[in-house]
Design an enzyme around this catalytic site. Structure first.
Site, PDB file in Angstrom:
ATOM      1  N   TYR A   1       0.792  -1.229   0.000  1.00 13.37           N
ATOM      2  CA  TYR A   1       0.000   0.000   0.000  1.00 13.37           C
ATOM      3  C   TYR A   1       0.830   1.289   0.000  1.00 13.37           C
ATOM      4  CZ  TYR A   1      -3.639  -3.373   1.077  1.00 13.37           C
ATOM      5  OH  TYR A   1      -4.499  -4.452   1.015  1.00 13.37           O
TER       6      TYR A   1
ATOM      7  N   HIS B   1      -9.118   1.571  -5.323  1.00  7.16           N
ATOM      8  CA  HIS B   1      -8.240   0.681  -4.552  1.00  7.16           C
ATOM      9  C   HIS B   1      -6.805   1.070  -4.827  1.00  7.16           C
ATOM     10  CE1 HIS B   1     -11.552  -1.812  -3.347  1.00  7.16           C
ATOM     11  NE2 HIS B   1     -11.989  -1.735  -4.583  1.00  7.16           N
TER      12      HIS B   1
HETATM   13  C1  DQA Z   1      -7.723  -2.304  -0.797  1.00  6.09           C
HETATM   14  C2  DQA Z   1      -7.731  -3.735  -1.353  1.00  6.09           C
HETATM   15  C3  DQA Z   1      -8.534  -4.655  -0.451  1.00  6.09           C
HETATM   16  O1  DQA Z   1      -8.537  -5.969  -0.973  1.00  6.09           O
HETATM   17  C4  DQA Z   1      -7.945  -4.684   0.935  1.00  6.09           C
HETATM   18  O2  DQA Z   1      -8.745  -5.474   1.800  1.00  6.09           O
HETATM   19  C5  DQA Z   1      -7.698  -3.336   1.512  1.00  6.09           C
HETATM   20  C6  DQA Z   1      -7.225  -2.254   0.637  1.00  6.09           C
HETATM   21  C7  DQA Z   1      -6.824  -1.367  -1.638  1.00  6.09           C
HETATM   22  O3  DQA Z   1      -6.970  -0.161  -1.501  1.00  6.09           O
HETATM   23  O4  DQA Z   1      -5.961  -1.842  -2.378  1.00  6.09           O
HETATM   24  O5  DQA Z   1      -7.800  -3.126   2.706  1.00  6.09           O
HETATM   25  O6  DQA Z   1      -9.040  -1.786  -0.864  1.00  6.09           O
END
Ligand code: DQA
Length: 159
Positions: free
Chosen positions: A32, A109
Site C-alpha cells: 500500500y 483501490h
Molecule cells: C484495498 C484492497 C482490499 O482488498 C484490501 O482489503 C484493503 C485495501 C486497496 O486499496 O488496495 O484493505 O481496498
C-alpha cells in the site's frame, strides 16, 4: 438520481475509507506504500479547493458507520469516492447503501486487486458504481476526484 445539492455554496464530494486504511503508511507498505491517510485526505481537500468542490473525508473500521455516512450523503453530496477495503469483497449492505443513496460513486483501490488473491478479484460494489480506479496507489484518489467533479458538472448540465 436524487439532486446533488451544494453545501457551503460548493458541491460536495464525500470520500469514504474502509477498515484498516487508518493504518496506511505503516500497514503492509510493500503493498500500500508509505503515504498516510492524513496525507491522502489533505491532498484531496486541497485539490477539491482548486476544482471548486468541498471534499469531506471519512474513515471507519465499522460497516454500519460507513453506511450511516453514505445515508447522510443522500440528497446532499454530488459524488462519492469509496475505498471500502476488505468490505469491497463481502458487503452486500454497503452495496445496497450506495444504491439507496442515489449518489454516483467511484470505487478506488490502492493496490491492483485483480493481480492479488482470487478473493480480492470480486468487488460486490463494482456493478453499482460508475467506475473503478485500481492499482495506481494514492494517485488513484486524485484521478477519482477529477472524475467526480466531471460527473457533478455533467449532472448539473443535464438538469
Ligand atoms: C484495498 C484492497 C482490499 O482488498 C484490501 O482489503 C484493503 C485495501 C486497496 O486499496 O488496495 O484493505 O481496498
Amino acid at each position: 438520481m436524487s439532486k446533488p445539492s451544494k453545501k457551503g455554496g460548493q458541491p460536495q464530494v464525500v470520500v469514504l475509507h474502509g477498515p484498516n486504511l487508518n493504518l496506511l503508511g505503516t500497514r503492509e507498505p510493500e503493498v500500500y506504500g508509505r503515504t498516510t491517510l492524513a496525507e491522502i485526505d489533505a491532498d484531496l481537500r486541497r485539490r477539491g479547493g482548486e476544482l471548486g468542490v468541498k471534499v469531506e473525508c471519512f474513515q471507519s473500521n465499522l460497516e454500519g458507520a460507513l453506511i450511516d455516512r453514505i445515508h447522510e450523503a443522500r440528497g446532499k453530496a454530488g459524488a462519492l469516492i469509496i475505498n471500502a477495503a476488505g468490505y469491497t469483497h463481502t458487503s452486500v449492505v454497503l452495496r445496497d447503501a450506495i444504491v439507496a443513496s442515489e449518489v454516483p460513486a467511484i470505487e478506488v483501490h490502492l493496490s491492483n486487486i485483480h493481480a492479488r488473491e482470487a478473493f480480492r478479484h470480486v468487488s460486490l460494489l463494482a456493478p453499482v458504481v460508475v467506475g473503478q480506479i485500481v492499482g495506481l496507489g494514492p494517485m488513484g484518489y486524485g484521478l477519482a476526484l477529477e472524475a467526480a467533479v466531471k460527473l457533478i458538472r455533467k449532472g448539473a448540465e443535464s438538469r
